[in-house]
Design a protein around this motif. Structure first.
Motif, PDB file in Angstrom:
ATOM      1  N   MET A 139       0.842  -1.192   0.000  1.00 49.38           N
ATOM      2  CA  MET A 139       0.000   0.000   0.000  1.00 49.38           C
ATOM      3  C   MET A 139       0.882   1.249   0.000  1.00 49.38           C
ATOM      4  N   HIS A 140       0.619   2.150  -0.962  1.00 49.73           N
ATOM      5  CA  HIS A 140       1.440   3.340  -1.101  1.00 49.73           C
ATOM      6  C   HIS A 140       0.689   4.400  -1.885  1.00 49.73           C
ATOM      7  N   TYR A 141       1.245   5.605  -1.930  1.00 47.18           N
ATOM      8  CA  TYR A 141       0.788   6.613  -2.878  1.00 47.18           C
ATOM      9  C   TYR A 141       2.003   7.064  -3.677  1.00 47.18           C
ATOM     10  N   ASP A 142       1.772   7.652  -4.845  1.00 49.31           N
ATOM     11  CA  ASP A 142       2.884   8.032  -5.719  1.00 49.31           C
ATOM     12  C   ASP A 142       3.448   9.386  -5.296  1.00 49.31           C
ATOM     13  N   VAL A 143       4.761   9.433  -5.135  1.00 45.78           N
ATOM     14  CA  VAL A 143       5.420  10.589  -4.553  1.00 45.78           C
ATOM     15  C   VAL A 143       5.273  11.843  -5.405  1.00 45.78           C
ATOM     16  N   ASP A 144       5.062  11.691  -6.719  1.00 53.95           N
ATOM     17  CA  ASP A 144       4.938  12.881  -7.567  1.00 53.95           C
ATOM     18  C   ASP A 144       3.549  13.511  -7.516  1.00 53.95           C
ATOM     19  N   LEU A 145       2.600  12.851  -6.827  1.00 55.95           N
ATOM     20  CA  LEU A 145       1.248  13.380  -6.601  1.00 55.95           C
ATOM     21  C   LEU A 145       0.491  13.666  -7.897  1.00 55.95           C
ATOM     22  N   GLY A 146       0.847  12.956  -8.962  1.00 57.54           N
ATOM     23  CA  GLY A 146       0.111  13.118 -10.213  1.00 57.54           C
ATOM     24  C   GLY A 146      -1.200  12.347 -10.197  1.00 57.54           C
ATOM     25  N   ASP A 147      -2.138  12.776 -11.035  1.00 56.36           N
ATOM     26  CA  ASP A 147      -3.325  11.969 -11.287  1.00 56.36           C
ATOM     27  C   ASP A 147      -2.910  10.832 -12.214  1.00 56.36           C
ATOM     28  N   GLN A 152      -4.819  -2.157 -17.200  1.00 57.99           N
ATOM     29  CA  GLN A 152      -4.421  -3.527 -16.903  1.00 57.99           C
ATOM     30  C   GLN A 152      -4.498  -4.395 -18.162  1.00 57.99           C
ATOM     31  N   PHE A 153      -3.508  -5.315 -18.309  1.00 59.06           N
ATOM     32  CA  PHE A 153      -3.476  -6.210 -19.473  1.00 59.06           C
ATOM     33  C   PHE A 153      -3.159  -7.640 -19.038  1.00 59.06           C
ATOM     34  N   GLU A 154      -3.620  -8.576 -19.851  1.00 59.31           N
ATOM     35  CA  GLU A 154      -3.461 -10.014 -19.604  1.00 59.31           C
ATOM     36  C   GLU A 154      -4.286 -10.423 -18.392  1.00 59.31           C
ATOM     37  N   GLY A 155      -3.639 -10.712 -17.265  1.00 59.11           N
ATOM     38  CA  GLY A 155      -4.344 -11.262 -16.115  1.00 59.11           C
ATOM     39  C   GLY A 155      -5.162 -10.250 -15.338  1.00 59.11           C
ATOM     40  N   LYS A 156      -5.990 -10.770 -14.432  1.00 61.47           N
ATOM     41  CA  LYS A 156      -6.831  -9.939 -13.579  1.00 61.47           C
ATOM     42  C   LYS A 156      -6.026  -9.411 -12.393  1.00 61.47           C
ATOM     43  N   LYS A 157      -6.517  -8.306 -11.842  1.00 62.07           N
ATOM     44  CA  LYS A 157      -5.842  -7.660 -10.716  1.00 62.07           C
ATOM     45  C   LYS A 157      -6.877  -7.124  -9.734  1.00 62.07           C
ATOM     46  N   ARG A 158      -6.549  -7.216  -8.448  1.00 58.36           N
ATOM     47  CA  ARG A 158      -7.373  -6.598  -7.400  1.00 58.36           C
ATOM     48  C   ARG A 158      -6.670  -5.346  -6.915  1.00 58.36           C
ATOM     49  N   VAL A 159      -7.412  -4.250  -6.817  1.00 61.35           N
ATOM     50  CA  VAL A 159      -6.855  -2.977  -6.369  1.00 61.35           C
ATOM     51  C   VAL A 159      -7.688  -2.450  -5.211  1.00 61.35           C
ATOM     52  N   LEU A 160      -7.019  -1.983  -4.164  1.00 61.75           N
ATOM     53  CA  LEU A 160      -7.676  -1.263  -3.078  1.00 61.75           C
ATOM     54  C   LEU A 160      -7.250   0.193  -3.159  1.00 61.75           C
ATOM     55  N   TYR A 185      -3.395  -7.239   3.407  1.00 63.83           N
ATOM     56  CA  TYR A 185      -4.643  -6.634   2.926  1.00 63.83           C
ATOM     57  C   TYR A 185      -5.604  -7.660   2.340  1.00 63.83           C
ATOM     58  N   GLU A 186      -5.175  -8.890   2.204  1.00 60.84           N
ATOM     59  CA  GLU A 186      -6.078  -9.945   1.750  1.00 60.84           C
ATOM     60  C   GLU A 186      -6.763 -10.632   2.925  1.00 60.84           C
ATOM     61  N   HIS A 220      -2.912   3.138  -2.847  1.00 62.71           N
ATOM     62  CA  HIS A 220      -3.355   1.963  -3.608  1.00 62.71           C
ATOM     63  C   HIS A 220      -2.511   0.734  -3.287  1.00 62.71           C
ATOM     64  N   PHE A 221      -3.200  -0.385  -3.204  1.00 64.05           N
ATOM     65  CA  PHE A 221      -2.603  -1.710  -3.005  1.00 64.05           C
ATOM     66  C   PHE A 221      -3.003  -2.551  -4.201  1.00 64.05           C
ATOM     67  N   ASN A 222      -2.011  -3.175  -4.857  1.00 69.11           N
ATOM     68  CA  ASN A 222      -2.278  -3.993  -6.047  1.00 69.11           C
ATOM     69  C   ASN A 222      -1.946  -5.451  -5.763  1.00 69.11           C
ATOM     70  N   ARG A 223      -2.847  -6.335  -6.165  1.00 67.97           N
ATOM     71  CA  ARG A 223      -2.596  -7.779  -6.043  1.00 67.97           C
ATOM     72  C   ARG A 223      -2.875  -8.428  -7.392  1.00 67.97           C
ATOM     73  N   TYR A 224      -1.818  -8.957  -8.010  1.00 68.48           N
ATOM     74  CA  TYR A 224      -1.981  -9.665  -9.281  1.00 68.48           C
ATOM     75  C   TYR A 224      -2.660 -11.007  -9.001  1.00 68.48           C
ATOM     76  N   LEU A 225      -3.837 -11.213  -9.552  1.00 72.53           N
ATOM     77  CA  LEU A 225      -4.551 -12.481  -9.386  1.00 72.53           C
ATOM     78  C   LEU A 225      -4.120 -13.489 -10.431  1.00 72.53           C
ATOM     79  N   GLU A 226      -3.584 -12.974 -11.529  1.00 74.08           N
ATOM     80  CA  GLU A 226      -3.011 -13.783 -12.609  1.00 74.08           C
ATOM     81  C   GLU A 226      -1.807 -13.036 -13.155  1.00 74.08           C
TER      82      GLU A 226
END
Length: 292
Positions: A139-147, A152-160, A185-186, A220-226
């Protein structure tokens, strides 16, 4: 955690996006946005295997960073072709972080167009991220504070996703852009992290071609499901205040932390972990006082 569904649309006009999401800084999932690209079929692991297979890439895993090393130091390196073979053939937590297309695979820039959503992109650093089916991103935020517009491509992903104001409940580490390392976080442990139960956010499941708008400063927290990969398009800071905040985060906070980490190593990391707990405990006590 109190998780709700994010707004989801199939198509969206520039006017609607600006009014309902960009200006109010609210996330939205745009299903299949990448399907409008002429070279949509080239956004695959097979294409990257063919175009960049000989490149040596740094790899990261799910383990916390070694306090005696730089936080951006990879755990190992591998040829891109070998990495793609690996994540396509078996479960893996190995991932590639911040692969800048402009520098490493400029041919890929011909295969997409920047969506006309009404905000200005920082076209120098469209960035790829890869992950095996066991990979997680802290879990993190991007330091440059951009929008961010994240595809996402290929496999599915869960995002918080959590708005910046939820940081007090997330066990944010001081002088850092991430939370404490040992939150699962799971399967969150609310006895160990009671403040986390008060955090209000969104749970999103992404599929091939989907795009997620993440407003500035969102956690945001990212979990690659595939096994799969993603591309992130970034914006410029859209206000003087955000520009000042970005400069402070990048050049003051980050370098102060690097210096202290280099000097004190594990002692500094342990201190920050303890401070994160104290700050979130204080936020929880304040929240309980408000509702009592």
């Amino acid at each position: 955690m109190l998780l709700s569904e994010v707004d989801t649309v199939e198509n969206i006009s520039k006017e609607r996006f600006l009014k309902h999401y960009f200006r109010p800084q609210k996330p939205v999932l745009i299903k299949g946005l990448a399907k409008s690209w002429d070279a949509y079929d080239k956004w695959s692991l097979d294409y990257i295997y063919e175009q960049a297979g000989d490149q040596e890439v740094g790899l990261y895993d799910n383990k916390p960073a070694d306090p005696n090393k730089a936080t951006n130091e990879p755990v190992t390196t591998m040829k891109m072709r070998d990495y793609i073979k690996l994540i396509k053939s078996q479960p893996s937590d190995l991932r590639i972080f911040f692969y800048i297309i402009t520098d490493k695979l400029p041919e890929l820039l011909k295969n997409f167009s920047y969506p006309d959503l009404g905000f200005k992109y920082f076209k120098r650093i469209p960035t790829l991220f890869f992950g095996g089916s066991e990979a997680r991103v802290l879990m993190h935020y991007d330091v440059d504070l951009g929008d961010l517009l994240h595809f996402q491509f290929e496999g599915k992903k869960r995002v918080l996703l959590f708005a910046p104001e939820q940081a007090p409940f997330l066990y944010k580490v001081p002088l850092s852009v991430h939370t404490v390392y040992n939150i699962d976080y799971e399967n969150p442990d609310y006895k160990l992290f009671p403040a986390l139960a008060q955090a209000k956010g969104y749970e999103i499941f992404m599929e091939h071609g989907d795009a997620l708008f993440m407003p500035s400063g969102y956690w945001h927290f990212n979990r690659y499901l595939e096994a799969g990969f993603s591309v992130t398009l970034r914006s410029f800071p859209n206000s003087p205040i955000r520009l000042v905040n970005m400069l402070r985060e990048v050049f003051v906070m980050r370098y102060t932390d690097k210096i202290l980490r280099k000097l004190f190593k594990k002692k500094w990391v342990d201190y920050k972990q303890k401070r994160a707990f104290k700050q979130s405990e204080a936020a929880l006590a304040k929240q309980k006082h408000k509702t009592s």
